[in-house]
Design a protein around this motif. Structure first.
Motif, PDB file in Angstrom:
ATOM      1  N   SER A  19     -29.684  -0.468  81.306  1.00 57.71           N
ATOM      2  CA  SER A  19     -28.999  -0.660  82.592  1.00 57.71           C
ATOM      3  C   SER A  19     -28.714   0.791  82.904  1.00 57.71           C
ATOM      4  O   SER A  19     -28.578   1.704  82.265  1.00 57.71           O
ATOM      5  CB  SER A  19     -27.754  -1.498  82.066  1.00 57.71           C
ATOM      6  OG  SER A  19     -26.889  -0.803  81.419  1.00 57.71           O
ATOM      7  N   ASN A  20     -28.491   0.837  84.369  1.00 57.94           N
ATOM      8  CA  ASN A  20     -27.939   2.122  84.900  1.00 57.94           C
ATOM      9  C   ASN A  20     -26.486   2.580  84.320  1.00 57.94           C
ATOM     10  O   ASN A  20     -26.364   3.697  84.042  1.00 57.94           O
ATOM     11  CB  ASN A  20     -27.617   1.710  86.351  1.00 57.94           C
ATOM     12  CG  ASN A  20     -28.954   1.556  87.322  1.00 57.94           C
ATOM     13  OD1 ASN A  20     -30.168   1.588  86.582  1.00 57.94           O
ATOM     14  ND2 ASN A  20     -28.829   1.184  88.662  1.00 57.94           N
ATOM     15  N   ALA A  21     -25.674   1.713  84.062  1.00 58.98           N
ATOM     16  CA  ALA A  21     -24.305   1.742  83.342  1.00 58.98           C
ATOM     17  C   ALA A  21     -24.498   2.490  82.189  1.00 58.98           C
ATOM     18  O   ALA A  21     -23.767   3.445  81.516  1.00 58.98           O
ATOM     19  CB  ALA A  21     -23.703   0.541  83.295  1.00 58.98           C
ATOM     20  N   THR A  22     -25.596   2.032  81.186  1.00 56.24           N
ATOM     21  CA  THR A  22     -25.936   2.608  79.961  1.00 56.24           C
ATOM     22  C   THR A  22     -26.112   4.115  80.244  1.00 56.24           C
ATOM     23  O   THR A  22     -25.721   4.839  79.261  1.00 56.24           O
ATOM     24  CB  THR A  22     -26.834   1.901  79.233  1.00 56.24           C
ATOM     25  OG1 THR A  22     -26.631   0.601  78.988  1.00 56.24           O
ATOM     26  CG2 THR A  22     -27.113   2.446  77.869  1.00 56.24           C
ATOM     27  N   VAL A  23     -27.091   4.374  80.925  1.00 58.40           N
ATOM     28  CA  VAL A  23     -27.665   5.837  81.078  1.00 58.40           C
ATOM     29  C   VAL A  23     -26.148   6.663  81.535  1.00 58.40           C
ATOM     30  O   VAL A  23     -26.052   7.935  81.079  1.00 58.40           O
ATOM     31  CB  VAL A  23     -28.423   6.046  82.254  1.00 58.40           C
ATOM     32  CG1 VAL A  23     -28.936   7.497  82.255  1.00 58.40           C
ATOM     33  CG2 VAL A  23     -29.921   5.151  81.721  1.00 58.40           C
ATOM     34  N   ALA A  43     -31.826  12.002  74.206  1.00 55.93           N
ATOM     35  CA  ALA A  43     -32.960  12.683  73.749  1.00 55.93           C
ATOM     36  C   ALA A  43     -34.191  12.223  74.332  1.00 55.93           C
ATOM     37  O   ALA A  43     -34.952  12.939  74.972  1.00 55.93           O
ATOM     38  CB  ALA A  43     -33.157  12.543  72.308  1.00 55.93           C
ATOM     39  N   SER A  44     -34.142  11.046  74.983  1.00 51.66           N
ATOM     40  CA  SER A  44     -35.177  10.533  75.729  1.00 51.66           C
ATOM     41  C   SER A  44     -35.045  10.986  77.262  1.00 51.66           C
ATOM     42  O   SER A  44     -36.159  11.337  77.890  1.00 51.66           O
ATOM     43  CB  SER A  44     -35.168   9.010  75.696  1.00 51.66           C
ATOM     44  OG  SER A  44     -35.169   8.398  74.439  1.00 51.66           O
ATOM     45  N   CYS A  45     -34.112  11.215  77.786  1.00 51.26           N
ATOM     46  CA  CYS A  45     -33.773  11.768  79.022  1.00 51.26           C
ATOM     47  C   CYS A  45     -34.242  13.349  79.247  1.00 51.26           C
ATOM     48  O   CYS A  45     -34.873  13.631  79.904  1.00 51.26           O
ATOM     49  CB  CYS A  45     -32.458  11.653  79.708  1.00 51.26           C
ATOM     50  SG  CYS A  45     -31.751  10.110  79.902  1.00 51.26           S
ATOM     51  N   ARG A  46     -33.773  13.964  77.931  1.00 55.00           N
ATOM     52  CA  ARG A  46     -34.496  15.371  77.946  1.00 55.00           C
ATOM     53  C   ARG A  46     -35.936  15.491  77.918  1.00 55.00           C
ATOM     54  O   ARG A  46     -36.576  16.258  78.365  1.00 55.00           O
ATOM     55  CB  ARG A  46     -33.743  16.187  76.685  1.00 55.00           C
ATOM     56  CG  ARG A  46     -32.338  16.376  76.743  1.00 55.00           C
ATOM     57  CD  ARG A  46     -31.996  17.420  75.742  1.00 55.00           C
ATOM     58  NE  ARG A  46     -31.827  16.854  74.539  1.00 55.00           N
ATOM     59  CZ  ARG A  46     -30.981  16.069  73.755  1.00 55.00           C
ATOM     60  NH1 ARG A  46     -29.804  16.052  74.530  1.00 55.00           N
ATOM     61  NH2 ARG A  46     -30.841  15.596  72.465  1.00 55.00           N
TER      62      ARG A  46
END
Length: 343
Positions: A19-23, A43-46
């Motif tokens: 969800s958007n909230a989780t990020v 880590a996934s975002c990086r």
């Protein structure tokens, strides 16, 4: 060549299957996720090249930017070299930094505050801006405004009693009603020229530090019964050695030569002392000189300068505290006469 993908909070959440909230929580509210889950998402975002939610957009939504604009009376280039202004800026920045508020220096010769008004929490205005149009804009803005050394009826201001301080030091410098007094003023009129002032504009005691000081000098002169000549008032456009020396040389070459110089800044007074020494005159026997501000250099001059010492750094502290607390107080900073040997 494939263009780099521009990620948004929504698109990165979709890519990760969360969800958007989780990020958002992973970046802004770590207590809402387990340590392991948060580290996985970060880590996934990086890896995908996403550095987090747009801070500017967040600030716009919240209406808070953690930025204060410090409106200077003149250009930034000029003001950062002025010792009094530098002390004030130091005082402001020390309080703002402790409260995690950033400082933006804004030139007093700018056309409008509109270029920054949407991205700051408010304004700390140090002295009357050279562009008077900014004063009207500061009166009308819905952002927080704190003024220092002048008042625009925004109910949050800090400063010293410039008129009373000037009155007191003038009374110290003038010994008898037969004294010949000259005033080396700072920005008495709106002019870039160093010149004598014959036709004085209407005094704006709320908006002009210089006019407050001039009023104090004139009150002392009148009280002591001194005949003040109409050609003994000079306008100096900036508080720097070059302009001050021009006025000092002209004043000291007048006939009869004045034996009292009331200077609206220490920088002006120090230039006058230098010229007086170069002429071989004795201080204070031949001529008495007083300054205003209490900068460190004044204590090292020959002779040490008699001046009004105002606590510029403390003034900056108080202005920033008013800004942080959103208070509406008017604070008067104490001053004292620093006794040198020039008077």
């Amino acid at each position: 060549m494939t263009a780099k993908k521009i990620w948004t909070l929504k698109s990165i959440a979709k890519e990760l299957g969360v969800s958007n909230a989780t990020v958002s929580n992973a970046f802004n509210r770590p207590d809402q996720l387990s340590k392991k889950r948060r580290e996985e998402i970060l880590a996934s975002c990086r890896k995908l090249g996403y550095s987090g939610p747009n801070k500017a957009a967040q600030s716009l939504r919240k209406g808070q930017f953690n930025i204060a604009a410090l409106v200077l009376p003149d250009s930034v280039e000029y003001m950062i070299t002025d010792p009094v202004a530098s002390s004030f800026v130091k005082g402001v920045s020390s309080v703002l930094e402790k409260n995690k508020v950033n400082l933006l220096l804004f030139s007093g010769v700018s056309d409008s505050i509109d270029s920054v008004a949407d991205f700051v929490d408010g304004f700390i205005c140090y002295g009357s801006p050279r562009n008077s149009a900014l004063i009207e804009q500061l009166k009308l803005t819905d952002k927080k405004v704190v003024t220092a050394d002048f008042d625009i009826d925004r109910k949050a201001s800090v400063g010293i009693d410039n008129q009373q301080a000037a009155y007191e030091i003038a009374k110290l410098a003038i010994k008898t009603k037969d004294d010949d007094v000259a005033i080396l003023g700072l920005r008495i009129i709106d002019s870039q020229l160093t010149s004598r002032v014959y036709d004085l504009p209407e005094l704006d005691l709320h908006a002009s530090i210089s006019h407050q000081r001039l009023q104090g000098y004139r009150r002392a002169i009148a009280e002591l019964g001194v005949n003040f000549r109409e050609d003994r008032l000079w306008n100096i456009p900036e508080s720097n050695h070059h302009y001050a020396l021009i006025a000092a040389k002209e004043a000291l070459s007048s006939s009869p030569r004045p034996n009292v110089l009331l200077c609206m800044s220490d920088t002006i007074a120090l230039a006058a002392l230098k010229e007086i020494n170069a002429m071989g005159l004795k201080i204070p026997q031949d001529i008495r000189v007083v300054g205003f501000d209490g900068i460190e250099e004044a204590t090292r001059s020959t002779p040490p300068l008699t001046t009004i010492h105002q606590h510029s750094e403390v003034k900056g502290n108080k202005a920033a505290e008013l800004f942080i607390s959103r208070a509406t107080d008017t604070i008067t900073i104490p001053y004292y006469i620093e006794s040198g040997k020039s008077c």
